[in-house]
Design a protein around this motif. Structure first.
Motif, PDB file in Angstrom:
ATOM      1  N   PRO A  13      21.867 109.624  -5.254  1.00 57.67           N
ATOM      2  CA  PRO A  13      20.541 109.200  -5.698  1.00 57.67           C
ATOM      3  C   PRO A  13      19.474 109.439  -4.620  1.00 57.67           C
ATOM      4  O   PRO A  13      19.759 109.390  -3.425  1.00 57.67           O
ATOM      5  N   ASP A  14      18.237 109.681  -5.068  1.00 49.82           N
ATOM      6  CA  ASP A  14      17.137 109.949  -4.141  1.00 49.82           C
ATOM      7  C   ASP A  14      16.888 108.796  -3.174  1.00 49.82           C
ATOM      8  O   ASP A  14      16.577 109.020  -2.010  1.00 49.82           O
ATOM      9  N   HIS A  15      17.034 107.558  -3.640  1.00 50.18           N
ATOM     10  CA  HIS A  15      16.787 106.426  -2.738  1.00 50.18           C
ATOM     11  C   HIS A  15      17.796 106.387  -1.595  1.00 50.18           C
ATOM     12  O   HIS A  15      17.478 105.965  -0.482  1.00 50.18           O
ATOM     13  N   ALA A  19      17.029 106.544   2.437  1.00 46.75           N
ATOM     14  CA  ALA A  19      17.579 105.585   3.398  1.00 46.75           C
ATOM     15  C   ALA A  19      18.236 106.303   4.574  1.00 46.75           C
ATOM     16  O   ALA A  19      18.100 105.885   5.728  1.00 46.75           O
ATOM     17  N   LEU A  20      18.936 107.397   4.294  1.00 47.95           N
ATOM     18  CA  LEU A  20      19.593 108.145   5.369  1.00 47.95           C
ATOM     19  C   LEU A  20      18.572 108.812   6.293  1.00 47.95           C
ATOM     20  O   LEU A  20      18.777 108.877   7.504  1.00 47.95           O
ATOM     21  N   THR A  21      17.466 109.303   5.730  1.00 49.60           N
ATOM     22  CA  THR A  21      16.475 109.991   6.570  1.00 49.60           C
ATOM     23  C   THR A  21      15.673 109.031   7.437  1.00 49.60           C
ATOM     24  O   THR A  21      14.965 109.472   8.331  1.00 49.60           O
ATOM     25  N   ARG A  22      15.804 107.743   7.218  1.00 48.76           N
ATOM     26  CA  ARG A  22      15.162 106.777   8.121  1.00 48.76           C
ATOM     27  C   ARG A  22      15.861 106.744   9.476  1.00 48.76           C
ATOM     28  O   ARG A  22      15.256 106.397  10.478  1.00 48.76           O
ATOM     29  N   TRP A  23      17.148 107.085   9.491  1.00 51.08           N
ATOM     30  CA  TRP A  23      17.939 106.997  10.713  1.00 51.08           C
ATOM     31  C   TRP A  23      18.401 108.348  11.237  1.00 51.08           C
ATOM     32  O   TRP A  23      18.788 108.471  12.397  1.00 51.08           O
ATOM     33  N   MET A  24      18.404 109.360  10.368  1.00 53.37           N
ATOM     34  CA  MET A  24      18.978 110.659  10.724  1.00 53.37           C
ATOM     35  C   MET A  24      18.025 111.775  10.291  1.00 53.37           C
ATOM     36  O   MET A  24      17.148 111.558   9.470  1.00 53.37           O
ATOM     37  N   ILE A  25      18.243 112.973  10.826  1.00 50.65           N
ATOM     38  CA  ILE A  25      17.479 114.119  10.359  1.00 50.65           C
ATOM     39  C   ILE A  25      18.279 114.824   9.264  1.00 50.65           C
ATOM     40  O   ILE A  25      19.501 114.704   9.201  1.00 50.65           O
ATOM     41  N   GLU A  26      17.570 115.557   8.413  1.00 43.68           N
ATOM     42  CA  GLU A  26      18.213 116.293   7.322  1.00 43.68           C
ATOM     43  C   GLU A  26      17.901 117.777   7.506  1.00 43.68           C
ATOM     44  O   GLU A  26      16.958 118.309   6.946  1.00 43.68           O
ATOM     45  N   PRO A  27      18.710 118.477   8.339  1.00 38.57           N
ATOM     46  CA  PRO A  27      18.415 119.886   8.629  1.00 38.57           C
ATOM     47  C   PRO A  27      18.544 120.809   7.419  1.00 38.57           C
ATOM     48  O   PRO A  27      17.948 121.877   7.394  1.00 38.57           O
ATOM     49  N   VAL A  40      24.975 100.572  13.274  1.00 41.56           N
ATOM     50  CA  VAL A  40      24.087 101.269  12.337  1.00 41.56           C
ATOM     51  C   VAL A  40      24.894 102.220  11.466  1.00 41.56           C
ATOM     52  O   VAL A  40      24.697 102.299  10.249  1.00 41.56           O
ATOM     53  N   ARG A  41      25.848 102.946  12.068  1.00 41.61           N
ATOM     54  CA  ARG A  41      26.698 103.861  11.313  1.00 41.61           C
ATOM     55  C   ARG A  41      27.460 103.121  10.218  1.00 41.61           C
ATOM     56  O   ARG A  41      27.504 103.560   9.071  1.00 41.61           O
ATOM     57  N   GLU A  42      28.036 101.978  10.541  1.00 41.20           N
ATOM     58  CA  GLU A  42      28.792 101.198   9.561  1.00 41.20           C
ATOM     59  C   GLU A  42      27.892 100.674   8.449  1.00 41.20           C
ATOM     60  O   GLU A  42      28.276 100.685   7.275  1.00 41.20           O
ATOM     61  N   GLU A  43      26.692 100.229   8.785  1.00 44.10           N
ATOM     62  CA  GLU A  43      25.762  99.740   7.767  1.00 44.10           C
ATOM     63  C   GLU A  43      25.303 100.871   6.849  1.00 44.10           C
ATOM     64  O   GLU A  43      25.227 100.697   5.632  1.00 44.10           O
ATOM     65  N   LEU A  44      25.005 102.033   7.423  1.00 48.00           N
ATOM     66  CA  LEU A  44      24.617 103.176   6.601  1.00 48.00           C
ATOM     67  C   LEU A  44      25.758 103.598   5.683  1.00 48.00           C
ATOM     68  O   LEU A  44      25.541 103.893   4.505  1.00 48.00           O
ATOM     69  N   TRP A  45      26.969 103.644   6.202  1.00 46.08           N
ATOM     70  CA  TRP A  45      28.107 104.050   5.386  1.00 46.08           C
ATOM     71  C   TRP A  45      28.358 103.029   4.272  1.00 46.08           C
ATOM     72  O   TRP A  45      28.712 103.402   3.160  1.00 46.08           O
ATOM     73  N   SER A  46      28.143 101.762   4.551  1.00 47.80           N
ATOM     74  CA  SER A  46      28.272 100.741   3.502  1.00 47.80           C
ATOM     75  C   SER A  46      27.251 100.986   2.399  1.00 47.80           C
ATOM     76  O   SER A  46      27.567 100.861   1.207  1.00 47.80           O
ATOM     77  N   ALA A  47      26.022 101.347   2.781  1.00 44.40           N
ATOM     78  CA  ALA A  47      24.991 101.656   1.788  1.00 44.40           C
ATOM     79  C   ALA A  47      25.371 102.892   0.977  1.00 44.40           C
ATOM     80  O   ALA A  47      25.171 102.935  -0.238  1.00 44.40           O
TER      81      ALA A  47
END
Length: 104
Positions: A13-15, A19-27, A40-47
């Protein structure tokens, strides 16, 4: 300590992408890279796992093992990680075929 983390997604999903681009880059579309703390990695993976829907995702991050990294997956995909004596290998599940036989 923050370490390099890579997440690859397919049909999410777009949302979740936002959420991922708030913490990481999307090359490139669906590929995210960043230097994250373990928390942070664990919280992102949970999301990711909570909102994956019909998509799929793979998480790679450094770890203290023989291969030097750990792999996590979520969602439906043909490639499935398997553990073989502490090494992560990838098993390719063939797509389901119908039971029709072709007569020569």
């Amino acid at each position: 300590m923050a370490t390099m983390t890579v997440i690859a997604t397919t049909a999410v999903p777009d949302h979740l992408r936002g959420a991922l681009t708030r913490w990481m880059i999307e090359p490139m579309p669906g590929l995210y890279a960043g230097t994250l703390s373990a928390r942070v990695r664990e919280e992102l993976w949970s999301a990711v796992t909570a909102t994956i829907g019909d998509g799929a995702a793979v998480l790679l991050h450094p770890d203290d093992n023989e291969q030097g990294f750990t792999l996590h997956t979520a969602g439906e995909r043909r490639r499935v990680p398997i553990d073989l004596d502490g090494l992560t290998l990838i098993a390719l599940n063939p797509t389901e075929t119908d039971n029709e036989t072709v007569n020569p």
